[in-house]
Design a protein around this motif. Structure first.
Motif, mmCIF file in Angstrom:
data_model
loop_
_atom_site.group_PDB
_atom_site.id
_atom_site.type_symbol
_atom_site.label_atom_id
_atom_site.label_comp_id
_atom_site.label_asym_id
_atom_site.label_seq_id
_atom_site.Cartn_x
_atom_site.Cartn_y
_atom_site.Cartn_z
ATOM 1 N N HIS A 12 0.912 -1.349 -0.059
ATOM 2 C CA HIS A 12 0.115 -0.083 0.070
ATOM 3 C C HIS A 12 0.838 1.160 0.029
ATOM 4 C CE1 HIS A 12 0.515 0.131 4.593
ATOM 5 N NE2 HIS A 12 0.478 1.440 4.131
ATOM 6 N N SER A 13 2.098 1.315 0.722
ATOM 7 C CA SER A 13 2.913 2.469 0.829
ATOM 8 C C SER A 13 3.362 2.719 -0.727
ATOM 9 C CB SER A 13 4.187 2.071 1.306
ATOM 10 O OG SER A 13 3.760 1.941 2.893
ATOM 11 N N GLY A 14 3.807 2.069 -1.486
ATOM 12 C CA GLY A 14 4.333 2.123 -2.945
ATOM 13 C C GLY A 14 3.153 2.464 -3.652
ATOM 14 N N ILE A 31 8.184 -1.050 -8.756
ATOM 15 C CA ILE A 31 8.802 -2.431 -9.047
ATOM 16 C C ILE A 31 8.586 -3.378 -8.040
ATOM 17 C CG2 ILE A 31 11.100 -3.817 -9.446
ATOM 18 C CD1 ILE A 31 12.189 -1.457 -10.780
ATOM 19 N N GLU A 32 8.012 -4.686 -7.944
ATOM 20 C CA GLU A 32 7.450 -5.513 -7.000
ATOM 21 C C GLU A 32 7.941 -6.810 -7.571
ATOM 22 O OE1 GLU A 32 5.809 -5.777 -3.973
ATOM 23 O OE2 GLU A 32 6.036 -7.908 -4.328
ATOM 24 N N ARG A 33 8.570 -7.600 -6.335
ATOM 25 C CA ARG A 33 9.217 -8.854 -6.537
ATOM 26 C C ARG A 33 8.030 -9.875 -6.862
ATOM 27 N NH1 ARG A 33 11.679 -9.667 -0.366
ATOM 28 N NH2 ARG A 33 9.635 -9.369 0.583
ATOM 29 N N ASN A 38 1.851 -8.408 -1.757
ATOM 30 C CA ASN A 38 2.418 -9.467 -1.799
ATOM 31 C C ASN A 38 2.877 -9.758 -0.486
ATOM 32 O OD1 ASN A 38 4.037 -11.495 -2.913
ATOM 33 N ND2 ASN A 38 5.749 -10.588 -2.297
ATOM 34 N N SER A 39 3.108 -8.831 0.497
ATOM 35 C CA SER A 39 3.114 -9.270 1.956
ATOM 36 C C SER A 39 1.923 -9.738 2.558
ATOM 37 C CB SER A 39 3.517 -7.879 2.632
ATOM 38 O OG SER A 39 4.744 -7.468 2.017
ATOM 39 N N TRP A 40 0.963 -9.217 2.228
ATOM 40 C CA TRP A 40 -0.535 -9.708 2.824
ATOM 41 C C TRP A 40 -0.858 -11.083 2.127
ATOM 42 C CZ3 TRP A 40 -1.695 -7.042 6.998
ATOM 43 C CH2 TRP A 40 -1.279 -5.771 6.988
ATOM 44 N N LEU A 50 -7.408 -6.961 10.286
ATOM 45 C CA LEU A 50 -6.637 -5.687 10.663
ATOM 46 C C LEU A 50 -7.085 -5.334 12.127
ATOM 47 C CD1 LEU A 50 -6.902 -3.548 7.551
ATOM 48 C CD2 LEU A 50 -4.869 -5.009 8.326
ATOM 49 N N LEU A 51 -6.056 -4.869 12.709
ATOM 50 C CA LEU A 51 -6.585 -4.205 14.114
ATOM 51 C C LEU A 51 -7.107 -2.940 14.134
ATOM 52 C CD1 LEU A 51 -3.734 -2.744 14.861
ATOM 53 C CD2 LEU A 51 -3.405 -4.851 15.742
ATOM 54 N N THR A 52 -7.092 -2.269 12.730
ATOM 55 C CA THR A 52 -7.572 -0.983 12.580
ATOM 56 C C THR A 52 -9.090 -1.255 11.802
ATOM 57 O OG1 THR A 52 -6.118 -1.175 10.744
ATOM 58 C CG2 THR A 52 -5.426 0.265 12.254
ATOM 59 N N PHE A 387 0.640 2.359 9.834
ATOM 60 C CA PHE A 387 -0.766 1.982 9.659
ATOM 61 C C PHE A 387 -1.054 2.262 7.908
ATOM 62 C CE2 PHE A 387 -1.139 2.567 14.173
ATOM 63 C CZ PHE A 387 -1.598 1.301 14.452
ATOM 64 N N ILE A 388 -1.988 1.651 7.405
ATOM 65 C CA ILE A 388 -2.667 1.775 6.087
ATOM 66 C C ILE A 388 -2.891 3.254 5.807
ATOM 67 C CG2 ILE A 388 -4.216 1.020 4.310
ATOM 68 C CD1 ILE A 388 -3.871 -1.426 5.691
ATOM 69 N N HIS A 389 -3.589 3.976 6.697
ATOM 70 C CA HIS A 389 -4.482 5.304 6.466
ATOM 71 C C HIS A 389 -3.014 6.143 6.826
ATOM 72 C CE1 HIS A 389 -4.623 4.685 10.889
ATOM 73 N NE2 HIS A 389 -4.386 6.072 11.040
HETATM 74 C C1 FAD Z 1 1.375 -9.024 11.293
HETATM 75 C C2 FAD Z 1 0.835 -7.651 10.942
HETATM 76 C C3 FAD Z 1 -0.325 -7.098 10.910
HETATM 77 C C4 FAD Z 1 -0.627 -5.834 10.697
HETATM 78 N N1 FAD Z 1 -1.821 -5.255 11.082
HETATM 79 C C5 FAD Z 1 -1.950 -4.104 10.635
HETATM 80 C C6 FAD Z 1 -3.209 -3.571 10.932
HETATM 81 O O1 FAD Z 1 -4.106 -4.028 11.354
HETATM 82 N N2 FAD Z 1 -3.600 -2.268 10.235
HETATM 83 C C7 FAD Z 1 -2.520 -1.485 9.821
HETATM 84 O O2 FAD Z 1 -2.898 -0.336 9.026
HETATM 85 N N3 FAD Z 1 -1.400 -1.896 9.499
HETATM 86 C C8 FAD Z 1 -1.076 -3.263 9.926
HETATM 87 N N4 FAD Z 1 0.088 -3.696 9.843
HETATM 88 C C9 FAD Z 1 1.353 -2.719 9.228
HETATM 89 C C10 FAD Z 1 1.332 -2.516 7.841
HETATM 90 O O3 FAD Z 1 0.220 -1.898 7.180
HETATM 91 C C11 FAD Z 1 2.065 -3.802 7.025
HETATM 92 O O4 FAD Z 1 3.315 -3.710 7.628
HETATM 93 C C12 FAD Z 1 2.147 -3.330 5.620
HETATM 94 O O5 FAD Z 1 2.212 -4.589 5.040
HETATM 95 C C13 FAD Z 1 3.113 -2.224 5.101
HETATM 96 O O6 FAD Z 1 2.954 -1.670 3.782
HETATM 97 P P1 FAD Z 1 3.914 -1.252 3.075
HETATM 98 O O7 FAD Z 1 3.548 -1.220 1.718
HETATM 99 O O8 FAD Z 1 4.800 -0.609 3.573
HETATM 100 O O9 FAD Z 1 4.821 -2.726 2.915
HETATM 101 P P2 FAD Z 1 4.604 -4.308 2.351
HETATM 102 O O10 FAD Z 1 3.208 -4.488 2.143
HETATM 103 O O11 FAD Z 1 5.540 -5.197 2.996
HETATM 104 O O12 FAD Z 1 4.934 -3.992 0.805
HETATM 105 C C14 FAD Z 1 6.462 -4.044 0.548
HETATM 106 C C15 FAD Z 1 6.323 -4.708 -0.728
HETATM 107 O O13 FAD Z 1 7.805 -4.503 -1.426
HETATM 108 C C16 FAD Z 1 8.118 -5.722 -1.914
HETATM 109 N N5 FAD Z 1 9.481 -5.950 -2.020
HETATM 110 C C17 FAD Z 1 10.339 -5.988 -0.910
HETATM 111 N N6 FAD Z 1 11.700 -6.015 -1.502
HETATM 112 C C18 FAD Z 1 11.666 -6.117 -2.699
HETATM 113 C C19 FAD Z 1 12.772 -5.850 -3.452
HETATM 114 N N7 FAD Z 1 14.068 -6.269 -3.114
HETATM 115 N N8 FAD Z 1 12.448 -5.874 -4.850
HETATM 116 C C20 FAD Z 1 11.121 -5.675 -5.318
HETATM 117 N N9 FAD Z 1 10.082 -5.785 -4.349
HETATM 118 C C21 FAD Z 1 10.372 -5.747 -3.096
HETATM 119 C C22 FAD Z 1 7.652 -6.915 -1.243
HETATM 120 O O14 FAD Z 1 7.192 -8.006 -2.212
HETATM 121 C C23 FAD Z 1 6.171 -6.077 -0.925
HETATM 122 O O15 FAD Z 1 5.152 -6.455 -1.766
HETATM 123 C C24 FAD Z 1 0.445 -5.195 10.105
HETATM 124 C C25 FAD Z 1 1.654 -5.591 9.730
HETATM 125 C C26 FAD Z 1 2.104 -6.834 10.119
HETATM 126 C C27 FAD Z 1 3.383 -7.610 9.847
#
Ligand code: FAD
Length: 411
Positions: A12-14, A31-33, A38-40, A50-52, A387-389
């Motif tokens: 969601h950040s990207g 660019i996404e691997r 993917n993480s979710w 979600l806890l939100t 957090f997502i928001h």
């Molecule tokens: C268990 C857990 C529960 C959570 N619960 C909540 C919640 O209830 N509410 C909330 O708001 N937030 C929650 N979060 C926090 C947060 O929303 C998540 O961590 C979220 O996934 C972060 O989003 P992001 O886009 O920053 O990172 P990510 O979702 O991790 O996205 C990063 C992306 O980068 C890709 N990537 C990584 N390295 C590379 C590379 N070298 N090359 C290409 N691609 C790459 C990954 O595949 C991934 O898709 C939770 C986190 C965790 C771990």
């Protein structure tokens, strides 16, 4: 290949920063691997919600539109939310592409991937804060007879051997997994270090409503006394369930889960727990009550009459000091769950932007390398950043900075 900005990570950040870049007509690629979200899709357990609450689940130009704003999304719904966002904003995604190195080149950057190399002026690192489970070194002392699993590998209790489980860590993840695994019929012990106790609801309102209304989620990284510490506070003991139940040490004990202190070491197969258990619990209660005081003060000052009467929760019940040792080689424990936190993986970043401990050093997401930014880190610019928001305001701010940097390059 050449582009103005490379965004690394399709979570969601990207995507949030991609939307802001598109709004300013800054050409870029995400660019996404793996795939979007993917993480979710690949690193979360099946029952996670979600806890939100849903009303907080929003991204730039995209908010939850369902009829259950106070419920908590499960994984399929969240993945759908993020995927439909990617489609709605026409994110320039390049999936199945792993970034293997980023280095400075000619005043900009060279981004090397397993599908080719990109040259760009600016880079946004949005690769996540939770790529790796932070398993402590003491894990090396685990007897061979005991299996271990991290929350990134855990899907459901069916994958665990029958028998006792030791969950190490009592933040949101540890408390939720201890509860779920105990419900599967296995005896569960949880090792408790520093933790953050938080009720699901207070004075008839969700705790996230209070955090939002009292302005705590918007608190800036420049306003807190110790930002390094604030960025490492454990996640609160919260779960998003239809029952809106609180999960804390009292509820875990009531269900039959045993408590131990912080795991300090494992010697000759014997786990050694800290004697500071009582202090950790008292501190968590104290901090929770301080937070509730803040809510009460806000309600009084703002003459908010939409809430029930003020009250306090029962302190954590610490009847006896728990035992300081547990023989892990006796067969009593079959599995250890390392719910000891997560950390990012920036091993592919060949730019000197790390502190002495190897952590990415940044000032509100701006790295000390011109044109390079990071999104999605805990308390990046605000308390809500992880957090997502929280991504919306951060993405807007960092896009402003990035656009000024591009302007300065052409000036
Ligand atoms: C268990 C857990 C529960 C959570 N619960 C909540 C919640 O209830 N509410 C909330 O708001 N937030 C929650 N979060 C926090 C947060 O929303 C998540 O961590 C979220 O996934 C972060 O989003 P992001 O886009 O920053 O990172 P990510 O979702 O991790 O996205 C990063 C992306 O980068 C890709 N990537 C990584 N390295 C590379 C590379 N070298 N090359 C290409 N691609 C790459 C990954 O595949 C991934 O898709 C939770 C986190 C965790 C771990």
């Amino acid at each position: 290949m050449r582009v103005t900005t490379v965004v690394i990570g399709g979570g969601h950040s990207g995507l949030a920063i991609s939307k802001c870049l598109t709004d300013r007509s800054i050409d870029h690629v995400v660019i996404e691997r793996g795939e979007v979200a993917n993480s979710w899709k690949s690193q979360r357990w099946d029952s996670l919600r979600l806890l939100t609450p849903n009303w907080l689940t929003r991204l730039p130009g995209h908010a939850y539109k369902g009829d259950q704003p106070d419920e908590f999304m499960g994984m399929p719904e969240l993945i759908d939310f993020i995927e439909s966002y990617s489609t709605a904003i026409s994110a320039p995604m390049q999936g199945d592409t792993t970034v293997t190195s980023v280095r400075r080149q000619n005043g900009g950057y060279e981004v090397v991937t397993d599908q080719g190399t990109w040259q760009c002026a600016t880079v946004v690192v949005a690769s996540g804060a939770c790529n790796v489970a932070a398993v402590p070194d003491v894990a090396a002392g685990l007897p061979d007879s005991v299996s271990s699993v991290t929350p990134l590998e855990y899907r459901n209790s069916d994958q665990l051997a029958d028998g006792g489980v030791l969950v190490v860590g009592a933040s949101a993840t540890g408390a939720q997994l201890a509860d779920e695994i105990h419900r599967s019929g296995r005896p569960v012990t949880i090792s408790v270090g520093e933790h953050v106790r938080m009720p699901r609801t207070y004075r008839g309102r969700d705790v996230q409503w209070w955090m939002d209304a009292a302005g705590l989620l918007d608190e800036s990284h420049t306003e807190v006394d110790d930002i390094v510490r604030a960025r490492h506070v454990p996640s609160p003991q919260l779960v998003g369930s239809p029952e809106r139940a609180s999960v804390d040490l009292n509820t875990l004990v009531e269900s039959g889960i045993e408590l131990r202190g912080r795991l300090g070491g494992i010697r000759d197969g014997v786990a050694q727990f800290s004697g500071g258990f009582r202090n950790h619990c008292m501190l968590a209660d104290l901090k929770m009550n301080r937070l509730l005081n803040t809510f009460d003060e806000w309600a009084t000052e703002s003459s908010c009459d939409e809430v029930a009467d003020s009250h306090r929760f029962e302190p954590t019940r610490i009847e006896d000091e728990p035992p300081l040792e547990m023989n892990l080689a006796s067969g009593q424990i079959q599995t250890v769950v390392w719910a000891t936190g997560f950390r990012p993986d920036h091993s592919w970043l060949d730019v000197p932007v790390f502190d002495r401990k190897g952590r990415l050093e940044h000032d509100g997401g701006v790295l000390d390398s011109p044109g390079m930014y990071v999104m999605g880190m805990p308390f990046l610019r605000r308390r809500k950043s992880s957090f997502i928001h929280g991504a919306e305001d951060d993405a807007n701010d960092l896009t402003d900075h990035l656009a000024s940097h591009l302007d300065s390059m052409v000036a």
